[in-house]
Motif scaffolding. Structure first.
Motif, PDB file in Angstrom:
ATOM      1  N   MET A  92       0.862  -0.996   0.295  1.00  0.00           N
ATOM      2  CA  MET A  92      -0.198   0.139   0.307  1.00  0.00           C
ATOM      3  C   MET A  92       0.731   1.812   0.023  1.00  0.00           C
ATOM      4  SD  MET A  92      -2.861   0.637  -0.232  1.00  0.00           S
ATOM      5  CE  MET A  92      -4.429   1.292   0.181  1.00  0.00           C
ATOM      6  N   ARG A  93       2.116   1.054   0.876  1.00  0.00           N
ATOM      7  CA  ARG A  93       2.701   2.113   0.898  1.00  0.00           C
ATOM      8  C   ARG A  93       3.311   2.443  -1.078  1.00  0.00           C
ATOM      9  NH1 ARG A  93       8.645   2.053   4.231  1.00  0.00           N
ATOM     10  NH2 ARG A  93       8.945   4.455   3.251  1.00  0.00           N
ATOM     11  N   ASP A  94       4.079   1.646  -1.605  1.00  0.00           N
ATOM     12  CA  ASP A  94       4.373   1.860  -2.805  1.00  0.00           C
ATOM     13  C   ASP A  94       3.673   2.721  -3.776  1.00  0.00           C
ATOM     14  OD1 ASP A  94       6.217   1.290  -2.209  1.00  0.00           O
ATOM     15  OD2 ASP A  94       5.721  -1.069  -2.586  1.00  0.00           O
ATOM     16  N   LEU A  95       1.904   2.202  -3.452  1.00  0.00           N
ATOM     17  CA  LEU A  95       0.981   2.609  -4.522  1.00  0.00           C
ATOM     18  C   LEU A  95       0.644   4.119  -3.614  1.00  0.00           C
ATOM     19  CD1 LEU A  95      -1.671   2.117  -6.044  1.00  0.00           C
ATOM     20  CD2 LEU A  95      -3.650   1.931  -3.919  1.00  0.00           C
ATOM     21  N   VAL A  96       0.748   4.744  -2.184  1.00  0.00           N
ATOM     22  CA  VAL A  96       0.723   6.074  -2.449  1.00  0.00           C
ATOM     23  C   VAL A  96       1.571   6.785  -3.184  1.00  0.00           C
ATOM     24  CG1 VAL A  96       0.559   7.986  -0.291  1.00  0.00           C
ATOM     25  CG2 VAL A  96      -0.671   5.306   0.047  1.00  0.00           C
ATOM     26  N   ALA A  97       3.059   5.794  -2.680  1.00  0.00           N
ATOM     27  CA  ALA A  97       3.503   6.648  -3.323  1.00  0.00           C
ATOM     28  C   ALA A  97       3.287   7.463  -4.662  1.00  0.00           C
ATOM     29  CB  ALA A  97       5.434   6.318  -2.960  1.00  0.00           C
ATOM     30  N   ALA A  98       3.383   5.601  -5.528  1.00  0.00           N
ATOM     31  CA  ALA A  98       3.622   6.105  -7.368  1.00  0.00           C
ATOM     32  C   ALA A  98       2.648   7.418  -7.408  1.00  0.00           C
ATOM     33  CB  ALA A  98       2.526   4.938  -8.126  1.00  0.00           C
ATOM     34  N   LEU A  99       1.266   7.023  -6.955  1.00  0.00           N
ATOM     35  CA  LEU A  99       0.251   7.920  -6.650  1.00  0.00           C
ATOM     36  C   LEU A  99       0.820   9.758  -6.490  1.00  0.00           C
ATOM     37  CD1 LEU A  99      -3.148   6.515  -5.929  1.00  0.00           C
ATOM     38  CD2 LEU A  99      -2.607   6.476  -7.849  1.00  0.00           C
ATOM     39  N   GLY A 100       0.936   9.973  -5.897  1.00  0.00           N
ATOM     40  CA  GLY A 100       2.234  10.903  -5.345  1.00  0.00           C
ATOM     41  C   GLY A 100       3.428  11.844  -7.008  1.00  0.00           C
ATOM     42  N   LEU A 101       3.345  10.371  -7.178  1.00  0.00           N
ATOM     43  CA  LEU A 101       3.878  11.031  -8.416  1.00  0.00           C
ATOM     44  C   LEU A 101       3.867  11.291  -9.884  1.00  0.00           C
ATOM     45  CD1 LEU A 101       7.483  10.914  -9.297  1.00  0.00           C
ATOM     46  CD2 LEU A 101       7.708   8.360  -9.392  1.00  0.00           C
ATOM     47  N   VAL A 102       2.833  10.657  -9.275  1.00  0.00           N
ATOM     48  CA  VAL A 102       1.859  10.279 -11.160  1.00  0.00           C
ATOM     49  C   VAL A 102       1.275  12.426 -11.160  1.00  0.00           C
ATOM     50  CG1 VAL A 102       0.402  10.377 -11.987  1.00  0.00           C
ATOM     51  CG2 VAL A 102       0.843   8.395 -10.891  1.00  0.00           C
ATOM     52  N   LEU A 103       0.919  12.267  -9.440  1.00  0.00           N
ATOM     53  CA  LEU A 103       0.491  13.849  -9.036  1.00  0.00           C
ATOM     54  C   LEU A 103       1.340  14.964  -9.468  1.00  0.00           C
ATOM     55  CD1 LEU A 103      -1.968  13.241  -5.624  1.00  0.00           C
ATOM     56  CD2 LEU A 103      -2.440  14.117  -8.749  1.00  0.00           C
ATOM     57  N   VAL A 104       2.895  14.562  -8.961  1.00  0.00           N
ATOM     58  CA  VAL A 104       3.742  15.788  -9.438  1.00  0.00           C
ATOM     59  C   VAL A 104       4.184  15.489 -11.002  1.00  0.00           C
ATOM     60  CG1 VAL A 104       6.208  16.025  -8.684  1.00  0.00           C
ATOM     61  CG2 VAL A 104       4.880  15.583  -7.034  1.00  0.00           C
ATOM     62  N   ILE A 105       4.601  15.157 -11.309  1.00  0.00           N
ATOM     63  CA  ILE A 105       4.491  14.976 -12.548  1.00  0.00           C
ATOM     64  C   ILE A 105       3.749  15.984 -13.737  1.00  0.00           C
ATOM     65  CG2 ILE A 105       4.964  13.393 -15.264  1.00  0.00           C
ATOM     66  CD1 ILE A 105       6.450  10.997 -12.937  1.00  0.00           C
ATOM     67  N   GLU A 106       2.228  15.113 -13.702  1.00  0.00           N
ATOM     68  CA  GLU A 106       1.103  16.108 -14.558  1.00  0.00           C
ATOM     69  C   GLU A 106       1.326  17.104 -13.869  1.00  0.00           C
ATOM     70  OE1 GLU A 106      -2.268  13.734 -13.533  1.00  0.00           O
ATOM     71  OE2 GLU A 106      -2.037  11.904 -14.466  1.00  0.00           O
ATOM     72  N   GLY A 107       1.620  17.632 -12.877  1.00  0.00           N
ATOM     73  CA  GLY A 107       0.791  19.061 -12.019  1.00  0.00           C
ATOM     74  C   GLY A 107       1.600  19.486 -12.729  1.00  0.00           C
ATOM     75  N   LEU A 108       4.014  19.599 -12.884  1.00  0.00           N
ATOM     76  CA  LEU A 108       4.385  20.143 -13.113  1.00  0.00           C
ATOM     77  C   LEU A 108       4.117  20.570 -15.367  1.00  0.00           C
ATOM     78  CD1 LEU A 108       6.844  18.820 -11.081  1.00  0.00           C
ATOM     79  CD2 LEU A 108       6.537  21.093 -10.746  1.00  0.00           C
TER      80      LEU A 108
END
Length: 63
Positions: free
Chosen positions: A1-17
């Protein structure tokens, strides 16, 4: 679950930037998506999902 949350956070960073850097391109892309037929989009989504699962499996199994 920790990896999933980290991956979702990374997606948000990339899309936001990318949205902050290229808002006009995002607007054009959204307009094109609204005009696109559903079936090719569904297939592209499934392919992206499978590629994502394979990448995660490769990283977790071999690195």
């Amino acid at each position: 679950m920790r990896d999933l949350v980290a991956a979702l956070g990374l997606v948000l960073v990339i899309e936001g930037l990318s949205l902050a850097a290229f808002p006009a391109a995002w607007r054009r892309a959204m307009k094109a998506i609204l005009k696109a037929p559903e079936q090719p989009m569904r297939i592209a989504g499934l392919v992206a999902g499978v590629v994502g699962v394979v990448l995660v499996w490769l990283v977790r199994a071999h690195f």
